[in-house]
Structures are given as C-alpha cells and as structure tokens.
Design an enzyme around this catalytic site. Sequence first.
Site: not given
Ligand code: NDP
Ligand code: 2IT
Length: 450
Positions: A118, A130, A170
């Site tokens: 990525k 990570k 994350d």
């Molecule tokens: P947050 O913690 O802000 O939100 C996560 C969301 O997903 C919540 O609504 C949570 O619900 C739900 N969730 C988490 N685990 C589970 C599970 N096992 N089953 C069902 N629902 C679940 O995280 P992000 O929005 O930052 O991350 C979401 C996804 O995006 C992840 O896969 C992460 O790796 C990916 N990501 C994030 C990036 C970033 O910059 N933040 C960058 C690239 C990818 P609940 O509150 O009930 O747990």
């Molecule tokens: O999965 C991802 O790409 C992230 N959670 C963000 C990583 C970062 O260094 O901004």
Amino acid sequence: MADILNVKVNEFMAKVIAKNPGESEFHQAVKEVVESLMPFIDANPKYKEAKILERMAEPERVIMFRVAWVDDNGEIQINRGYRIQMSSAIGPYKGGLRLHPTVNLGILKFLAFEQVLKNSLTTLPMGGAKGGSDFDPKGKSDNEIMRFCQAFMTELSKHIGADTDVPAGDIGTGGREIGYMFGQYKKLRNEFVGVLTGKALEWGGSLIRPEATGYGSVYFAQEMLATRGDSLKGKVCTVSGSGNVAQYTVEKLIQLGAKAVTLSDSSGYIYDPAGIDTEKLAWVMELKNIRRGRISEYADKFGCEFVPGKTPWGVKCDCAFPSATQNEVNEDDAKELIKNGCFVVSEGANMPSTPDAIEVYLKAKILYGPGKAANAGGVATSGLEMTQNSMRLPWTREEVDARLHQIMISIHQTCVKYGTEKDGFINYVKGANIGGFIKVADAMIAQGVV
Ligand code: NDP
Ligand code: 2IT
C-alpha cells in the site's frame, strides 16, 4: 501453465503456513498477493533469484512486549503490545496502531504485509509496519486510556523515531490516543519530532489527515466509475463501520451527490433509506467521537431501522464501501450485493472481503478496489504530514486535499497499468499487487541481501 503456477503458489504457501502456524489472516493476505504475483515473477526471474517474495513474507523485525497499567479501581491490568516492522526497503517503517481485543500477532502481520505494498503505491517513500495491542478501549475512562497509552509508549519509544518508524492511528486509535502517546514519547526522549502521524493541528498535525482515508476511498471509486463513463452522482451507497473511515466516506459521498444509506458497528447496522445527510452525519460524529455511544441510537433518533447482529450487505445499493474490519464481507454477502445490482466495491477497511467474496466480484467483473489501493489515502496523507513536519511548514486544506486526490488518481493509474486484462477488464487486485511490488522489489535488489 496455470497449473504449474498453482503448484508454485501452493508450495510457497505451504512453507509460509508451516513457518507461521495459526496466523490465518496473515496466510490469507500473503496468498492473495502471491497468486497475483506468481505469473509476473515467473516472467521476471530476477525477482525469483533474489528470493524477494520469501524475504517479503518474513518481517524485518517483530517486537512484542508487556504493557502493565493500573485501572481506575487500582487493579493492575496486563496487555500485550506489538510492533511489526515489515519492510524498510523504500523508507522508514510506517503504519497504524490497532487497539482492539481481537488483536494478535497474525492479524498485525497481515496488516503490516498489506501496508508494505500500500505504502509503495502511494508514490511516497514509506516502508511498512503495523502495531497495537489487545487492549479494549470500550468502556474505559479517559484516564485509563491515558495510562494505557503511556505504558504502551514507554516500551514502543525504544523502537520508533521520525526517521526509523512512524506509527499512526487504526481501529481504536484516534486523535486522543495519538495525543497521549506523543506526549509520553516527548517526555521520555525530550524531542519534539514527527514520530507519530494523525497529530492535532496545533502540535504538528496535518489538515485533511482525519478525512483522508474516507475521502481517498471515495476518490478511488470516482476513478473506477470514470473508466465506465459514470460518476457517483445519484448513486445509492452502503457503508459499514461508523468510525473514522466510515464517517469521512459518508461526508465525501454527500459532497459528490451520492446517497449513503447505512452505517454499522459491531452490534449491527442502521438503514436510512432517506440518506444520511450533513446534519445526521454531524450527529453521528458527536455520538461516536465524543459520547462514544452505539450506532443503534441513530435509529431511535432519526426513526429508521436498526438491524442487530448483521452487516449491511443485504441492502440494495449501487456502490458498497466496507469500512469496518477484515473479513466483514463473505461469499454470500458478495453474491447478495451483486444480485441487488451493486457494481462498485471500494474498500476503506483492510482486507474486508474474504477470498471467496473477491472471486465473486472478479467473476462478475464489477469495479472492485481492494483495500491496499482504495484506502491508501490515509497513509498517503500521513506521508504528507511527515513532509510538513520535516519542512516545519503546514500546508492549507486545499493543498493537502489536492495532493491526496492526485495520489489516489495515480494509484488508480498504476492499477490500470498492471491490472488491465486482454478483454479490457481492470483487475485491480492484480494491478495493486504488481504495482506495489515492483518498487519494493527493485529497492531490495539494489540494497543487497540484508
Ligand atoms: P475506528 O476505530 O474509528 O472505527 C472502527 C469501526 O469498525 C467501528 O464502527 C467499529 O465498531 C467497527 N468494527 C471494528 N471492529 C469490528 C469488528 N470486529 N466487527 C464489526 N465491526 C467492527 O477505526 P477506523 O475507521 O480507523 O478503521 C476502520 C478500518 O479502516 C480498519 O480496517 C482499518 O484498518 C482501516 N483503515 C484505517 C485507516 C485510518 O487512517 N484510520 C487507514 C486505512 C485503513 P465498534 O465501535 O462496535 O467496535
Ligand atoms: O491501514 C492504514 O493504512 C492505516 N491505519 C494508516 C497508517 C498510517 O500510517 O497513516
């Protein structure tokens, strides 16, 4: 020919599985990449001779440590902390920190492995990593979060640095946690440096970083639709999750004239056929980021349906944005999506679709943007935050957003370049895997056997 390649994939995977027992998510992520790459490597033997794939499947360094802290009742709590430093071939290690009770070595290794390719796709000089912990932030007081973050950083600080390894957010790690971790790093090292990204604006953060993953995933969908002369305007979209990525996915969809009709959390999903508008989204942000409540409250507040214990993939839509967690779309969900007319899947989450679901998308020849391409806007903007930290000059919102947008366009072009098949179908899985691989592999060859 295909059979010989299959045998090679199976032989490779047998070794990975034997060496990393029980790490099913890691096996899944490696297999998807190796399947895409085997024909390419077969045609370019220099990568085979240098054992690039074998080296990429072995982390440069794995750090595991005890995190001991005291809760509000005075009881000692023990968690396990991790940092997987997967590859530094093209830049310092870079990747998020996940705080969730399901966190284990295999999950973080899959995430670190994905992160390498990525980060390469972003065009910026970042290696892949990570980390995180099995700590569960749910129900913890602010003081407990702070004490955990400080204990976690006390050990992690020995292994990271602005030119060594730059963690970020994350699942479970947002601006609040990054703040506590940054404070502890600064106290321990007496250095104010860009050692973490996702910082607040006042102390070295970048505009648009909170928005970047969600915005980027929508920009990527826009690019995919443009290959068919189509746009997001008027499209009905399902979104899962209700955290950072989901929230800003919905915000950008609204801006582009699409209609987002679902959000979810681990308890279930809400279906709002009228669409989540700006006002409702502001309410969700307050619910999730300040009050830290459950998405079911949305249904009570705005008078729509809450479906407990289910994911939103049965809801009729044109485009789906899985933005919660890994393996949240299975084969049946994928079939259901396609049966209902969905023809765009842009992954905000990492590896949200199972291998069987991906097969369904590819067979149906829909526009499918895998996570390592579609959600790369988050880490790309982290890279832009690092640049601003190095320059000691902040960019405007417009400048960062324009750069993010351009990076997503460029990632899309890379996928088209390496993923277009004979009949014109763009296989973004293949495109992202080969496109991300080449830069890392060539850097590894140039740097020798290290
Ligand atoms: P947050 O913690 O802000 O939100 C996560 C969301 O997903 C919540 O609504 C949570 O619900 C739900 N969730 C988490 N685990 C589970 C599970 N096992 N089953 C069902 N629902 C679940 O995280 P992000 O929005 O930052 O991350 C979401 C996804 O995006 C992840 O896969 C992460 O790796 C990916 N990501 C994030 C990036 C970033 O910059 N933040 C960058 C690239 C990818 P609940 O509150 O009930 O747990
Ligand atoms: O999965 C991802 O790409 C992230 N959670 C963000 C990583 C970062 O260094 O901004």
